[in-house]
Design a protein around this motif. Structure first.
Motif, PDB file in Angstrom:
ATOM      1  N   GLY A  97     -42.245 -67.316   5.234  1.00  0.00           N
ATOM      2  CA  GLY A  97     -41.649 -65.504   6.958  1.00  0.00           C
ATOM      3  C   GLY A  97     -42.940 -65.256   6.726  1.00  0.00           C
ATOM      4  N   PHE A  98     -43.253 -64.245   6.412  1.00  0.00           N
ATOM      5  CA  PHE A  98     -44.507 -63.196   7.032  1.00  0.00           C
ATOM      6  C   PHE A  98     -46.027 -64.135   6.917  1.00  0.00           C
ATOM      7  N   GLY A 124     -43.986 -56.325  12.390  1.00  0.00           N
ATOM      8  CA  GLY A 124     -43.758 -56.919  11.212  1.00  0.00           C
ATOM      9  C   GLY A 124     -44.288 -58.490  11.003  1.00  0.00           C
ATOM     10  N   VAL A 125     -45.207 -58.787  11.783  1.00  0.00           N
ATOM     11  CA  VAL A 125     -46.182 -59.625  11.187  1.00  0.00           C
ATOM     12  C   VAL A 125     -47.715 -59.308  11.138  1.00  0.00           C
ATOM     13  N   LEU A 126     -47.910 -58.190  11.563  1.00  0.00           N
ATOM     14  CA  LEU A 126     -49.045 -57.427  11.892  1.00  0.00           C
ATOM     15  C   LEU A 126     -49.389 -56.968  10.935  1.00  0.00           C
ATOM     16  N   SER A 146     -50.430 -58.883   2.674  1.00  0.00           N
ATOM     17  CA  SER A 146     -48.829 -58.621   1.604  1.00  0.00           C
ATOM     18  C   SER A 146     -47.620 -59.280   2.744  1.00  0.00           C
ATOM     19  N   SER A 147     -46.954 -60.030   2.112  1.00  0.00           N
ATOM     20  CA  SER A 147     -45.587 -60.186   3.603  1.00  0.00           C
ATOM     21  C   SER A 147     -44.172 -59.166   2.717  1.00  0.00           C
ATOM     22  N   ARG A 176     -39.092 -57.709   8.165  1.00  0.00           N
ATOM     23  CA  ARG A 176     -40.114 -58.032   7.453  1.00  0.00           C
ATOM     24  C   ARG A 176     -39.838 -59.113   5.992  1.00  0.00           C
ATOM     25  N   ARG A 177     -38.537 -58.438   6.264  1.00  0.00           N
ATOM     26  CA  ARG A 177     -38.112 -58.992   4.111  1.00  0.00           C
ATOM     27  C   ARG A 177     -38.135 -60.489   4.885  1.00  0.00           C
ATOM     28  N   ILE A 178     -37.012 -60.434   5.312  1.00  0.00           N
ATOM     29  CA  ILE A 178     -35.838 -61.835   5.757  1.00  0.00           C
ATOM     30  C   ILE A 178     -37.361 -62.804   6.146  1.00  0.00           C
ATOM     31  N   GLY A 179     -37.923 -62.554   7.056  1.00  0.00           N
ATOM     32  CA  GLY A 179     -39.360 -63.290   7.246  1.00  0.00           C
ATOM     33  C   GLY A 179     -39.044 -64.124   8.508  1.00  0.00           C
TER      34      GLY A 179
END
Length: 632
Positions: free
Chosen positions: A84-85, A199-201, A208-209, A166-169
C-alpha cells in the motif's frame, strides 16, 4: 569492479552504499516517526541527478515534474503490491531506482547554486498560499467543515476519494463497489492522480499508512489541497520567468507581483472555494509542461522524459487537459524534428510508454465511468473572466508580434497556446453540433487558457525590458505610465462591453473577499456543528445507510452527502441520492423509492418535526423497508 552494458565500470562499493542508504535511512526515520523528511530527500536526490536548469529552483521544479508523473504511474503498482502506501517500501524503492540511475549513467549527485530570484519566487508563492489558507488556519475542524460545505458538494467527493485511496493503498480502478463502500460507484474511475499523490505524502506525514479517524483525514485533505494551490502558484510564477529566460532583468519583480495578485484575487483562487483540487493540480502540471516544451531545459532525451512524465501526470490528475497536452507534445515533436531525429527510437519508446500510461484513466473512465456523457454536464463553476482573457490576449499578441520572428522560444509558445485554445473551441463546436450545453467543462477549458496566458506574460516583461533598458528614473516612469494606462483602459473597456467588470456583484473577486472575511463560517458554521454532533452521537452501523432528513430538500441532500462522507458510507448513500429523482425531490413517493433501492437497513435522522408526516408516509408506502428513525 564490473563492466556495465555500455562498458562503464560499476563500483560495487558505490552500489552497496546506495542500497544501504536507500533502505536503512527509511527504517531509521520510521522508527523515529520522522518519515516526512524522506519526500524532500527524494526530491533533492532526483534534482541532483538531472542536468537541466540554471538555478536550484529550476532543478527542483523539473524534478517535481518528473516525480509527479512517476508517482502517478507507480500508483498502478501500489494497487497490486502488498505494501500500500507504507513509507518504508515506497521510499526504499524510490531511492533504489535513483541509485540505479546514478550507477548506470555514471551521474554523480550535483546541484546548481540557488539564486536570489529563487528566493523571491518561493516567497511570492508562499505568500499566495498563506493568504488563501488564512480562513482554514484560523478555525478548527468544524470551521473547516463549514467552509467545505459552503463551497459545494464536489469537495465532499474529493475528501472521500482521498480517504479511500489511503485506505486501499492505491487506485480504485479495479475495486468492486463492495470493496469501496466509502466511495461513490462511478468515482472509482475518476482521475485521482492528485488524491493518490496527497495520500502517499500523508503516509509520510503520519509515519503510518493508516487513515486515522475521518475528521483527521478531512483536515489533512484540506492541508494538502491548500498545498496544491501553493504548488500551482509556484508553477505559474516559475514557468513565466523560465520561458522569458535570463533576459528578463529588473522587470522580473513587476511580473511576479502581477502574477501573485492574480493568484489571490481573480478567477483562479475561486477554484479553492469550490473545491477543485484535481483541476488545480492539472493546471499546475500544464504550466510546467508549457515551460518544458517552450524553452528546452536540458539535453533532448531528458527533455523528452520530462514531457512524458508531465503527460502521465496530467492524464492521471485531470484528463480534460490531456488532449491539449498531447497536441502540444505532438506539435513540439514536429516543430523540433531536427532535434528529435537523432533520438528517434528513444522518443518513440518514451512516447509509447508515456502515452499508454497517460490514457489509462480517460480510457477506463470512458468505458466504465460514463465520462463521455459528462462533456455537456452542468455544475457549479466560476466563469472565466472574458474581460481578463481578452485583455491578456491583446497584450500578449502585441508582445509576441515583436518577439516571434526573432526568438524560437516564443514561436514554440504560440504553438503551445494554439494547442490549449483548441480545447474550448472543440468543446464549443461539439455542443453546437449536438444541441446541448457545456458551461461546466467549457469554463474549465478556459481556465487552462488563462493559466497559459499568465505563463506567457514573460513575453510582455521581456519586450518592456528591451525598450526601457536605457531609461532611468523619471524617463522610466514617463515611459511606463502610458503603457499602464493603455492596459487599464483595455481592461475597463473589455469589462464594460462584456459586462465583466471586476467590481460588479457576484464576481470571482467579490466571492474571494467574502470567503476571506469568514462569511462561510458564519453561514455554514451551525450546519457543520450539527453534522459533527450527529457523527459523534450516531456512529456508522455496518451494512446500513444513514440519511439526514430535513423539511428542505437541499438541506436533506447536502447534509446527507457530507454526513455520509464523515461516516465513510458514501458508496451506499450514493444509491439513495441518485436513484430517479432521489433526494432532490419534494415528493414523498420519490424519497421512499430512493430509500428502498439499496435493499439495506436505513437510518433516518429527522432534523425537524415538520418532517414527521413524511416519515409516516414512507412507512406506509414501504412497509417492508428496514427503517430506523432517529430524532436528535
Amino acid at each position: 569492479m564490473q563492466e556495465s552494458p555500455k562498458g562503464r565500470r560499476i563500483d560495487v562499493r558505490h552500489v552497496g552504499a546506495w542500497l544501504a542508504v536507500a533502505w536503512l535511512l527509511p527504517v531509521v526515520t520510521h522508527l523515529l516517526s520522522v518519515d516526512w523528511l524522506l519526500p524532500p530527500l527524494v526530491l533533492v536526490t532526483t534534482a541532483s541527478l538531472l542536468r537541466g536548469g540554471r538555478t536550484l529552483l529550476d532543478r527542483l521544479m523539473l524534478a517535481s515534474a518528473l516525480l509527479i508523473g512517476t508517482l502517478c504511474a507507480a500508483g498502478l503498482l501500489f494497487t497490486a503490491w502488498p505494501f500500500g502506501f507504507q513509507p518504508i517500501p515506497i521510499a526504499g524503492t524510490g531511492l533504489t531506482v535513483l541509485g540505479a540511475i546514478s550507477v548506470l549513467t555514471g551521474r554523480r549527485p550535483r546541484l546548481p547554486r540557488p539564486a536570489l530570484t529563487d528566493g523571491i519566487t518561493v516567497v511570492a508563492a508562499l505568500g499566495v498560499a498563506a493568504y488563501v489558507a488564512i480562513p482554514y488556519i484560523r478555525t478548527d475542524s468544524t470551521g473547516r467543515l463549514a467552509m467545505l460545505v459552503a463551497g459545494g458538494e464536489d469537495v465532499s467527493r474529493h475528501v472521500s476519494i482521498f480517504d479511500t485511496l489511503r485506505r486501499i493503498g492505491g487506485f480504485a480502478y479495479w475495486q468492486t463497489p463492495q470493496d469501496v463502500p466509502d466511495l461513490f460507484e462511478l468515482l472509482r474511475y475518476y482521475p485521482s492522480g492528485w488524491h493518490l499523490s496527497a495520500g502517499v505524502l500523508d503516509s509520510f506525514v503520519r509515519s503510518s499508512s493508516g487513515t486515522g479517524d475521518m475528521v483527521s483525514s478531512m483536515d489533512h485533505f484540506v492541508w494538502f489541497f491548500l498545498a496544491a494551490y501553493g504548488f500551482l502558484a509556484l508553477a505559474i510564477i516559475w514557468a513565466a520567468q523560465w520561458i522569458a529566460g535570463p533576459l528578463l532583468g529588473p522587470w522580473r519583480l513587476p511580473l511576479i507581483a502581477f502574477l501573485g495578485t492574480e493568484l489571490i484575487y481573480s478567477d483562479i483562487p475561486v477554484m479553492v472555494i469550490f473545491g477543485f483540487p484535481s483541476e488545480i493540480f492539472g493546471l499546475a502540471l500544464l504550466a510546467l509542461l508549457a515551460a518544458v516544451i517552450v524553452r528546452r531545459p536540458s539535453r533532448p532525451r531528458e527533455q523528452m522524459v520530462l514531457i512524458g512524465a508531465l503527460l502521465v501526470g496530467i492524464g492521471f490528475s485531470y484528463e480534460l487537459f490531456l488532449p491539449s497536452a498531447a497536441l502540444a507534445a505532438g506539435g513540439w515533436l514536429l516543430y523540433r524534428r531536427r532535434l528529435v531525429r537523432p533520438h528517434l527510437v528513444f522518443a518513440l519508446v518514451v512516447g509509447v510508454v508515456a502515452g499508454g500510461l497517460a490514457i489509462v484513466p480517460i480510457t477506463l473512465g470512458t468505458l466504465y465511468g460514463r465520462h463521455g456523457a459528462l462533456i455537456s454536464a452542468p455544475g457549479p463553476v466560476s466563469a472565466a473572466s472574458r474581460a481578463m482573457l481578452l485583455t491578456l490576449g491583446l497584450v500578449l499578441a502585441a508582445a509576441l508580434l515583436m518577439l516571434v520572428r526573432r526568438l524560437r522560444v516564443w514561436r514554440s509558445y504560440v504553438l503551445f497556446m494554439g494547442a490549449v485554445l483548441a480545447l474550448p473551441i472543440a468543446l464549443r463546436a461539439y455542443v453546437a453540433a449536438t444541441g446541448g450545453k457545456s458551461p461546466y467543462y467549457f469554463e474549465k477549458a478556459l481556465h487552462s487558457v488563462l493559466i497559459v496566458a499568465l505563463v506567457g506574460l514573460g513575453a510582455v516583461a521581456l519586450v518592456v525590458g528591451r525598450h526601457t533598458a536605457r531609461l532611468r528614473g523619471r524617463q522610466l516612469i514617463a515611459a511606463s505610465v502610458p503603457a499602464v494606462l493603455v492596459s487599464a483602459a483595455i481592461a475597463v473597456g473589455a469589462g464594460v462591453v462584456l459586462d465583466d467588470m471586476p467590481s460588479r456583484p457576484g464576481t470571482a473577486e467579490k466571492h474571494a473577499r467574502l470567503w476571506h472575511s469568514g462569511a462561510p463560517k458564519t453561514t455554514a458554521g451551525p450546519w457543520a456543528k450539527t453534522l459533527m454532533d450527529l457523527n459523534r452521537k450516531y456512529p456508522p452501523t455496518p451494512g446500513a445507510t444513514t440519511i439526514v432528513l430535513s423539511d428542505n430538500f437541499y438541506v436533506t441532500y447536502t447534509s446527507s452527502l457530507f454526513f455520509s462522507m464523515l461516516q465513510r458510507t458514501s458508496g451506499t448513500t450514493d444509491k439513495v441520492m441518485y436513484y430517479g429523482a432521489g433526494l432532490f425531490s419534494d415528493e414523498t413517493q420519490n424519497i421512499a423509492d430512493s430509500l428502498a433501492r439499496p435493499g439495506v437497513p436505513i437510518r433516518l435522522i429527522v432534523l425537524s418535526p415538520k418532517s414527521d408526516p413524511v416519515v409516516d408516509e414512507i412507512r406506509r408506502l414501504k412497509p417492508d423497508l428496514q427503517l430506523e428513525v432517529l430524532r436528535p
